[in-house]
Design a protein around this motif. Structure first.
Motif, PDB file in Angstrom:
ATOM      1  N   SER A  55       0.819  -1.212   0.000  1.00  0.00           N
ATOM      2  CA  SER A  55       0.000   0.000   0.000  1.00  0.00           C
ATOM      3  C   SER A  55       0.856   1.267   0.000  1.00  0.00           C
ATOM      4  N   LYS A  56       2.159   1.112   0.216  1.00  0.00           N
ATOM      5  CA  LYS A  56       3.055   2.261   0.249  1.00  0.00           C
ATOM      6  C   LYS A  56       3.660   2.516  -1.133  1.00  0.00           C
ATOM      7  N   LYS A  57       3.833   3.795  -1.447  1.00  0.00           N
ATOM      8  CA  LYS A  57       4.532   4.157  -2.678  1.00  0.00           C
ATOM      9  C   LYS A  57       6.026   4.187  -2.385  1.00  0.00           C
ATOM     10  N   LEU A  58       6.787   3.462  -3.167  1.00  0.00           N
ATOM     11  CA  LEU A  58       8.199   3.272  -2.876  1.00  0.00           C
ATOM     12  C   LEU A  58       9.020   4.557  -3.005  1.00  0.00           C
ATOM     13  N   ASP A  59       8.499   5.552  -3.709  1.00  0.00           N
ATOM     14  CA  ASP A  59       9.246   6.805  -3.868  1.00  0.00           C
ATOM     15  C   ASP A  59       8.817   7.871  -2.864  1.00  0.00           C
ATOM     16  N   GLU A  60       7.981   7.504  -1.891  1.00  0.00           N
ATOM     17  CA  GLU A  60       7.535   8.453  -0.878  1.00  0.00           C
ATOM     18  C   GLU A  60       8.442   8.404   0.354  1.00  0.00           C
ATOM     19  N   GLU A  61       8.659   9.557   0.977  1.00  0.00           N
ATOM     20  CA  GLU A  61       9.449   9.616   2.196  1.00  0.00           C
ATOM     21  C   GLU A  61       8.635   9.034   3.355  1.00  0.00           C
ATOM     22  N   SER A 116      15.413  11.878   4.862  1.00  0.00           N
ATOM     23  CA  SER A 116      14.595  11.933   3.647  1.00  0.00           C
ATOM     24  C   SER A 116      14.473  10.586   2.942  1.00  0.00           C
ATOM     25  N   TRP A 117      14.725   9.502   3.671  1.00  0.00           N
ATOM     26  CA  TRP A 117      14.679   8.181   3.033  1.00  0.00           C
ATOM     27  C   TRP A 117      13.258   7.812   2.624  1.00  0.00           C
ATOM     28  N   THR A 118      13.169   7.213   1.446  1.00  0.00           N
ATOM     29  CA  THR A 118      11.888   6.726   0.939  1.00  0.00           C
ATOM     30  C   THR A 118      11.688   5.278   1.372  1.00  0.00           C
ATOM     31  N   TYR A 119      10.473   4.766   1.120  1.00  0.00           N
ATOM     32  CA  TYR A 119      10.223   3.352   1.425  1.00  0.00           C
ATOM     33  C   TYR A 119      11.149   2.465   0.603  1.00  0.00           C
ATOM     34  N   GLY A 120      11.419   2.874  -0.634  1.00  0.00           N
ATOM     35  CA  GLY A 120      12.320   2.099  -1.482  1.00  0.00           C
ATOM     36  C   GLY A 120      13.730   2.064  -0.937  1.00  0.00           C
ATOM     37  N   GLU A 121      14.187   3.192  -0.393  1.00  0.00           N
ATOM     38  CA  GLU A 121      15.532   3.240   0.188  1.00  0.00           C
ATOM     39  C   GLU A 121      15.617   2.386   1.444  1.00  0.00           C
ATOM     40  N   GLU A 165      12.974  -4.250  -7.401  1.00  0.00           N
ATOM     41  CA  GLU A 165      14.282  -4.431  -8.047  1.00  0.00           C
ATOM     42  C   GLU A 165      14.895  -3.098  -8.443  1.00  0.00           C
ATOM     43  N   ARG A 166      14.048  -2.170  -8.888  1.00  0.00           N
ATOM     44  CA  ARG A 166      14.557  -0.866  -9.328  1.00  0.00           C
ATOM     45  C   ARG A 166      15.090  -0.034  -8.164  1.00  0.00           C
ATOM     46  N   CYS A 167      14.724  -0.394  -6.941  1.00  0.00           N
ATOM     47  CA  CYS A 167      15.220   0.327  -5.760  1.00  0.00           C
ATOM     48  C   CYS A 167      16.681   0.007  -5.460  1.00  0.00           C
ATOM     49  N   LEU A 168      17.211  -1.059  -6.063  1.00  0.00           N
ATOM     50  CA  LEU A 168      18.544  -1.529  -5.726  1.00  0.00           C
ATOM     51  C   LEU A 168      19.599  -0.873  -6.598  1.00  0.00           C
ATOM     52  N   SER A 169      20.740  -0.584  -5.991  1.00  0.00           N
ATOM     53  CA  SER A 169      21.826   0.092  -6.688  1.00  0.00           C
ATOM     54  C   SER A 169      22.378  -0.771  -7.815  1.00  0.00           C
ATOM     55  N   LYS A 170      22.664  -0.132  -8.945  1.00  0.00           N
ATOM     56  CA  LYS A 170      23.227  -0.852 -10.088  1.00  0.00           C
ATOM     57  C   LYS A 170      24.642  -1.333  -9.787  1.00  0.00           C
ATOM     58  N   GLU A 171      25.363  -0.569  -8.952  1.00  0.00           N
ATOM     59  CA  GLU A 171      26.759  -0.885  -8.678  1.00  0.00           C
ATOM     60  C   GLU A 171      26.912  -1.993  -7.627  1.00  0.00           C
ATOM     61  N   GLN A 172      25.861  -2.248  -6.882  1.00  0.00           N
ATOM     62  CA  GLN A 172      25.948  -3.261  -5.847  1.00  0.00           C
ATOM     63  C   GLN A 172      25.403  -4.599  -6.345  1.00  0.00           C
ATOM     64  N   THR A 173      25.551  -5.623  -5.530  1.00  0.00           N
ATOM     65  CA  THR A 173      25.204  -6.977  -5.972  1.00  0.00           C
ATOM     66  C   THR A 173      24.051  -7.545  -5.163  1.00  0.00           C
ATOM     67  N   LEU A 174      23.131  -6.683  -4.742  1.00  0.00           N
ATOM     68  CA  LEU A 174      22.047  -7.128  -3.874  1.00  0.00           C
ATOM     69  C   LEU A 174      20.958  -7.897  -4.621  1.00  0.00           C
ATOM     70  N   LYS A 175      20.849  -7.708  -5.929  1.00  0.00           N
ATOM     71  CA  LYS A 175      19.781  -8.374  -6.677  1.00  0.00           C
ATOM     72  C   LYS A 175      19.890  -9.884  -6.611  1.00  0.00           C
ATOM     73  N   ARG A 176      21.098 -10.387  -6.397  1.00  0.00           N
ATOM     74  CA  ARG A 176      21.279 -11.847  -6.339  1.00  0.00           C
ATOM     75  C   ARG A 176      20.656 -12.448  -5.085  1.00  0.00           C
ATOM     76  N   LEU A 177      20.309 -11.581  -4.105  1.00  0.00           N
ATOM     77  CA  LEU A 177      19.746 -12.088  -2.860  1.00  0.00           C
ATOM     78  C   LEU A 177      18.261 -12.391  -2.964  1.00  0.00           C
ATOM     79  N   ILE A 178      17.593 -11.782  -3.924  1.00  0.00           N
ATOM     80  CA  ILE A 178      16.147 -11.965  -4.033  1.00  0.00           C
ATOM     81  C   ILE A 178      15.814 -12.738  -5.303  1.00  0.00           C
ATOM     82  N   SER A 179      14.626 -13.317  -5.318  1.00  0.00           N
ATOM     83  CA  SER A 179      14.214 -14.119  -6.461  1.00  0.00           C
ATOM     84  C   SER A 179      12.695 -14.138  -6.549  1.00  0.00           C
TER      85      SER A 179
END
Length: 525
Positions: free
Chosen positions: A2-8, A26-31, A97-111
């Motif tokens: 129910s939360k918007k990921l780009d909202e603080e 100022s962190w968003t839900y996505g952050e 997935e779009r919330c994750l940094s391109k330079e980091q390797t966190l995407k491999r943790l989720i599926s």
């Protein structure tokens, strides 16, 4: 969901801890989603994937590899879902997935195989909703059974000791002495070496807190939640953390006296917002409150020593409080004071080294920064009374006229050496000595975790201000060394075309380099 990921989050979850003015302002839900993945990746075992042909469960990732650190994502409140994007066809998982940094390797943790969307209706679940919950349960069981430690054998007598510790905890004990517990262990035929193994095992699985070093080696904290709450009460105490006028202004800089810590614990209220109409319940609540704060006061020294060991806080030697020369402590995570632009500009105008960057691919740099600040405070003196900020700390080097700052960005720890007097030239040996010691501290901190932390050492290619975001300016040390050669100035290999094209003063980088590559501490070695 129910939360918007780009909202603080602070604008909507006002009933939670207020982060205003902190690093998380100022962190968003996505952050925060990104933050929790980093946290898991930091404090859990190695999450690298490996081939496992025997694994036929649905916990494999998209590359059909079994993850050693599997994360199960539960997207809740699907029944309150709102349109969050101009592209309704985009799934919520894709947005995560779009919330994750391109330079980091966190995407491999989720599926997507370990991702579930569930509803939270006020009444009973429908058959379809219950089937989803059953799928979650099945995934949890299959995931646990495929972890490396599943089926590992542990001596039965270890659990006898664990049972005894649980009974002590149930009877209200918070801390026991190892010297006393040794007698119990001996009764169960456990010698000193085995006892150390038991304590290490129980510490590893989170049942107790125990470190066999210095002043802590005879103290076992058997109520971990009690200890965690002791720290929570300090950093979230509304009397000072709400930042009301004229209430302990030192706290804005993360400083707090030992006396004030005791006052916080003494004023703990158990569910103060819940009215107690029942006199019996009210008396029981008061009794619990009195017992709780008394336990904190009785074990104040042990608690603060453990907080120091964990890098949560440290005593500022040579500093006294405003009352009765009380000891003073520094808690970096409480600091909400911003480093002013004037202070940043002052560093830029002085003689300074290149900005050294420690770029973390998977780790959480903010909490690493807090621990590094505490570690450095035990080695170096601070520049002056105003040396601590929420994202930077200033220290005075042993060499006359030399100072350095340690700061944090979203992805990096930053280190820069400078002088305050234009007549004092930077000494190359001093720069190297500071870098070497800081890196020894970094190495020591990383070794306290379950695995080696992956990071790269490098430099900022631009003359950015300390604490500025640096991801676009990071140049890996091994790469820039090849580019420099014998040149005093080179074109930036990262920004060599267009309006961002610029030169790099290589003298400032060369000053920071060790003569032997083998002494470098980075993920390349």
């Amino acid at each position: 969901m129910s939360k918007k990921l780009d909202e603080e989050s602070r604008l909507y979850d006002t009933d939670r801890h207020d982060p205003t003015g902190s690093l998380f302002h100022s962190w968003t839900y996505g952050e925060y989603f990104h933050f929790w993945l980093q946290t898991i990746n930091t404090y859990c075992n190695d999450g690298m994937t490996q081939s496992d042909p025997k694994d036929t469960t649905e916990i494999k990732d998209s590359t059909a590899n079994a993850n050693l650190q599997p994360i199960i994502l539960i997207a809740s409140h699907k029944d309150k879902l709102q349109v969050r994007t101009c592209n309704p066809s985009e799934t919520f998982y894709s947005q995560l997935e779009r919330c994750l940094s391109k330079e980091q390797t966190l995407k491999r943790l989720i599926s997507p195989y370990r991702y579930f969307e569930v509803e939270c209706p006020p009444g009973a679940l429908t058959q379809r909703q219950q089937m989803t919950i059953d799928c979650v349960k099945k995934c949890i069981v299959e995931t646990v059974q495929n972890l490396q430690h599943w089926g590992e054998k542990v001596p039965l007598k270890w659990f006898e000791l664990e049972k005894i510790l649980n009974n002590e905890k149930a009877n209200g004990k918070k801390v026991i002495l190892k010297s006393q517990f040794r007698k119990t262990a001996k009764y169960h035929a456990i010698d000193e070496d085995d006892l150390n193994d038991v304590l290490r095992f129980l510490h590893e699985i989170g049942k107790i807190l125990y470190f066999s070093v210095n002043k802590l080696k005879d103290t076992i904290i058997i109520d971990v939640q009690w200890f965690v709450d002791a720290f929570k009460y300090i950093i979230t105490d509304e009397k000072h953390f709400a930042r009301k006028d004229n209430i302990n202004p030192l706290v804005n800089t993360g400083k707090i006296t030992g006396q004030y810590i005791k006052e916080i614990w003494k004023n703990i209220h158990v569910n103060p917002d819940v009215p107690c109409a029942d006199t019996k319940v009210s008396i029981e609540t008061d009794r619990h409150h009195n017992s709780l704060w008394q336990s904190y006061l009785n074990h104040k020294d042990e608690i603060l020593q453990y907080m120091d060991k964990l890098g949560l806080m440290t005593r500022i030697e040579g500093h006294v409080g405003a009352h009765n020369e009380e000891e003073m402590y520094y808690i970096p995570s409480m600091n909400r004071t911003d480093l002013s632009d004037d202070s940043k500009d002052e560093i830029r105008e002085q003689q300074k080294s290149a900005m050294m960057l420690y770029f973390f691919k998977t780790y959480l740099p903010h909490f690493f920064f807090f621990r590094l600040v505490v570690k450095c405070l035990k080695k170096w003196k601070v520049c002056d009374e105003n040396s601590f900020y929420k994202n930077a700390a200033f220290y005075k080097a042993e060499d006359a006229g030399h100072y350095f700052v340690i700061a944090v960005s979203k992805t990096s720890i930053q280190v820069q050496i400078f002088t305050r007097d234009e007549t004092v030239n930077l000494d190359e040996e001093c720069v190297k000595k500071i870098r070497q010691t800081v890196e020894e501290f970094i190495k020591e901190i990383t070794e306290t975790f379950h695995r080696g932390i992956i990071y790269d050492m490098g430099f900022s290619c631009g003359d950015i201000k300390i604490t500025d975001e640096d991801e676009e300016f990071f140049l890996k040390e091994t790469e820039i060394k090849r580019e420099i050669g014998n040149s005093n100035e080179i074109t930036c290999p990262k920004h060599f075309r267009g309006k961002y094209k610029h030169k790099i003063d290589t003298c400032k980088i060369l000053m920071c380099l060790f003569e032997r590559t083998s002494t470098l501490i980075s993920s390349d070695n």
